[in-house]
Design an enzyme around this catalytic site. Structure first.
Site, PDB file in Angstrom:
ATOM      1  N   HIS A 249      78.040  60.373  44.202  1.00 27.83           N
ATOM      2  CA  HIS A 249      78.561  61.070  43.023  1.00 27.83           C
ATOM      3  C   HIS A 249      80.064  60.812  42.974  1.00 27.83           C
ATOM      4  CE1 HIS A 249      79.599  64.212  40.206  1.00 27.83           C
ATOM      5  NE2 HIS A 249      78.320  64.501  40.015  1.00 27.83           N
ATOM      6  N   ARG A 269      83.598  66.768  33.288  1.00 29.39           N
ATOM      7  CA  ARG A 269      83.874  65.667  32.367  1.00 29.39           C
ATOM      8  C   ARG A 269      83.067  65.829  31.079  1.00 29.39           C
ATOM      9  NH1 ARG A 269      81.921  61.199  35.531  1.00 29.39           N
ATOM     10  NH2 ARG A 269      81.262  62.764  37.034  1.00 29.39           N
TER      11      ARG A 269
END
Ligand code: FAD
Length: 638
Positions: A249, A269
């Protein structure tokens, strides 16, 4: 021989995360008796930690969304190596599974007009993640536990016994699957608290044990992720696929060292946070790979416009699939544009008002304040890649979750195929619901068809006891090996040599080290007695981590291309000849070694059905497929 407590069930589900609980509900709904066994407390599973949400094309945030678009996004994310049938079932059924959760009592965040709210995530064309702030997994587990309690209440009303059809065995670790003539006959394990042994006699076992992250030093995973289900399946004759594909990740915490690897949700995000290097540059615009050219915004203005209205601009490259973002961060740090602690910046503070950040991302706000003394409403976070998810797992029939061993089923992160070479964020929670249900159904149908029930042999039970007790016997010639030392060496080896960027000589060095660790494991020794003894627990888990790590390393060595979560520095770029190839890991089921040697063979998948192939433009497929494969595409046929 020590006593072995015995139980008899129709189905044993190993694992009480999202996949396991959904399988339990389904098997019980089919009228079967089910034991659910978990090595942690009931309710403490990885699923609880899931933050961002559950992907399903409900079309609430953009009505253009549909299962076909979700299917296409999933295949693109997995670089077309996914088991397309699984990706199809997943895309078609995810929305129903989310709505079904609401009937169990789930409370998702809402749109202003009262529908389930959906947020943006990497690789998803439309806002698609149903969520509850950044605590979605907690709601998923809470709801399914509530459903299980309500089923137990029904059973009480019918039989006078709450546990007549579903019984939870928490803090109980399964160490061995037992077979009879090649078919599953039961599962053997121990109570973590007392160290007492326990046997579950059952003709069907559903593995839902999650991932393997604890083989790496820097990981978002917690202590339970030691690849137990993967190893149990291998040792009883099942096969694993896609083990070379691990998801790093892009955004784990990098500071302070004690929390390195802890996840920073992609929801940051998705809700507008941006990645910046130490020059303050939004660098993701420099990393849009050729296969995604034209699909992502090329300027900051366009990316920000997309966040306001995703129909009027192309999506931000901050939300490229995770493998792309992780590699980009790696490059920036390598080029000397990283942060003080070896990450990059993730900035949400300059993007929205403080109170909005706290409302949308309460866990992230709390996590950074408590663990790093960083106020994310005022300062950027420092983030870097962390080992997060394993795409590889038990090879299963897509429709029923059946492994090649009769009576063995698998679902969730411990199964393989669905996500191909890279999973899209949010597609795990939906995977758990869709395939947990299907595995529960598959196991029930299998049990209902049986005429004779397999029986575990007493000699196999004795052997399982002996293997479990072996770490208490010190070798004659010395104190033996400490499991904590071996674990630390294993984690460092996998982190350094089979990590985010791989090279042939490093992977070979890792395999040599794994051979050494396997030999040393034969002398692993623990002190004390069986009642709660974490050293003993780790010694038993370590055997699983060693076998699974060998699968990862050997498959990583064999795949001479870069695709999704597998990047070979010495073989950059995707090779269409590898696209449809699976690397299948197996061990000799007749081997009595606790860590048997792994073999890896290359096998081709069934080509995608024509109607699904036709959903993609030929020009897109040309980036992935060989000419010969494309001959079946309608546009190629003219
Ligand atoms: P788990 O939920 O991990 O459950 C595994 C179960 O197996 C546990 O009960 C464990 O005790 C038990 N077990 C293991 N071995 C044994 C054994 N030997 N004997 C008995 N029991 C055993 N995915 C998304 O889609 N969206 C997200 O927003 C998201 N956020 C995430 C955030 C974090 C921090 C992490 C770590 C993951 C996230 N993921 C997310 C991924 C997702 O949460 C996991 O892939 C998923 O929850 C795995 O579910 P599972 O049911 O397969 O396994």
């Amino acid at each position: 021989m020590p006593d072995v407590e015995r139980h008899d069930y129709d189905v044993v589900v190993i694992g009480a995360g999202g996949a396991g609980l959904r399988a339990v509900i389904e098997a019980r709904e089919q009228g079967l008796s089910v034991a659910v066994v978990c090595k942690s407390l009931f309710g403490k599973a990885h699923t609880v930690m899931a933050e961002g949400g559950c992907a399903a094309s409900m079309g609430n945030a953009n009505e253009k969304d549909n299962w076909q678009t979700h299917f296409k996004d999933t295949m693109r994310g997995g670089k077309f190596l996914n088991n397309w049938r699984m990706a199809e079932l997943h895309a078609q059924e995810a929305a129903d599974r989310v709505w079904e959760l609401e009937t169990y009592g789930a409370l998702f965040d809402r749109t202003p007009d009262g529908r389930i709210s959906q947020r943006n995530f990497g690789g998803h064309t439309y806002p698609r993640l149903a969520h509850v702030g950044d605590r979605t997994g907690l709601e998923l587990i809470r709801t399914m536990q509530q459903k299980i309690v309500s089923l137990q209440q029904e059973d009480f009303a019918a039989t006078g016994d709450y546990e007549a059809r579903i019984k939870v065995f928490a803090e109980c670790t399964i160490t061995e699957l037992l077979t009879d003539n090649g078919a599953v006959a039961g599962a053997f394990g121990y109570w973590r608290e007392s160290g007492g042994f326990v046997l579950f006699k059952a003709p069907a076992v559903v593995l839902a044990t999650g991932g393997i992250g604890k083989s790496y030093t820097v990981t978002s995973n917690s202590w339970e992720y030691t690849g137990d289900g993967h190893a149990l399946a291998l040792r009883c004759g099942a096969t694993l696929i896609n083990m070379e594909f691990l998801q790093f990740h892009p955004t784990g915490m990098v500071w302070p060292p004690s929390v390195k690897g802890i996840l920073v949700t992609e929801g940051v995000r998705g809700d507008g946070g941006v990645l910046k290097n130490s020059d303050g540059k939004r660098f993701m615009f420099d990393y849009i790979p050729p296969v995604f050219k034209g699909q992502y915004a090329e300027t900051e203005e366009e990316a920000d416009q997309w966040l306001r209205d995703n129909d009027s601009a192309r999506r931000t490259p901050d939300l490229l699939p995770r493998d792309e973002v992780a590699r980009a961060i790696n490059e920036e740090v390598k080029a000397g544009r990283g942060t003080e602690h070896g990450g990059v910046y993730l900035d949400i503070a300059s993007r929205m008002p403080a109170e909005e950040i706290v409302r949308r991302l309460p866990s992230m706000h709390h996590q950074f304040k408590e663990l790093a003394d960083v106020d994310i409403t005022a300062e950027p976070m420092e983030v870097g890649p962390t080992c997060h998810y394993v795409m590889g797992g038990v090879e299963v029939d897509p429709d029923s979750g059946a492994a090649v061993v009769p009576g063995l089923f698998a679902a969730g992160e411990c199964s393989g195929g669905m996500h191909g070479s890279n999973r899209l964020g949010g597609n795990s929670l939906s995977d758990l619901l869709v395939f947990g249900r299907r595995a529960g159904l598959g196991a029930s149908a299998y049990v209902q068809r049986l005429t004779d029930r397999p029986t575990p042999a007493e000699t196999d039970i004795d052997a399982a006891v002996k293997t479990a007790l072996a770490p208490f016997d010190a070798p004659a010639d010395g104190p033996g090996e400490n499991p904590y030392t071996l674990h630390a060496e294993l984690q460092q080896t996998m982190n350094d040599l089979v990590g985010i960027i791989r090279k042939e000589h490093e992977v070979r060095a890792a395999i040599d080290k794994l051979d050494e660790l396997r030999a040393r494991y034969a002398n692993v020794t623990v002190a004390g007695k069986r009642p709660f003894n974490p050293g003993w627990h780790l010694a038993l888990d370590l055997a699983n981590m060693l076998i699974v790590s060998e699968c990862v390393a050997r498959a990583a060595l064999m795949r001479t291309e870069s695709r999704g979560g597998h990047t070979r520095d010495d073989h950059p770029g995707m090779n269409p000849d590898w696209r449809n190839s699976l690397l299948v890991c197996a061990v000799d089921p007749a081997s009595t070694a606790q860590i048997p040697g792994v073999t890896v063979t290359r096998a081709d998948q069934t080509p995608m059905r024509d109607d699904l192939l036709a959903l993609f433009e030929l020009s897109e497929l040309e980036k992935y497929y060989t000419e010969q494969e494309l001959a079946a595409h309608p546009a190629a046929e003219g």
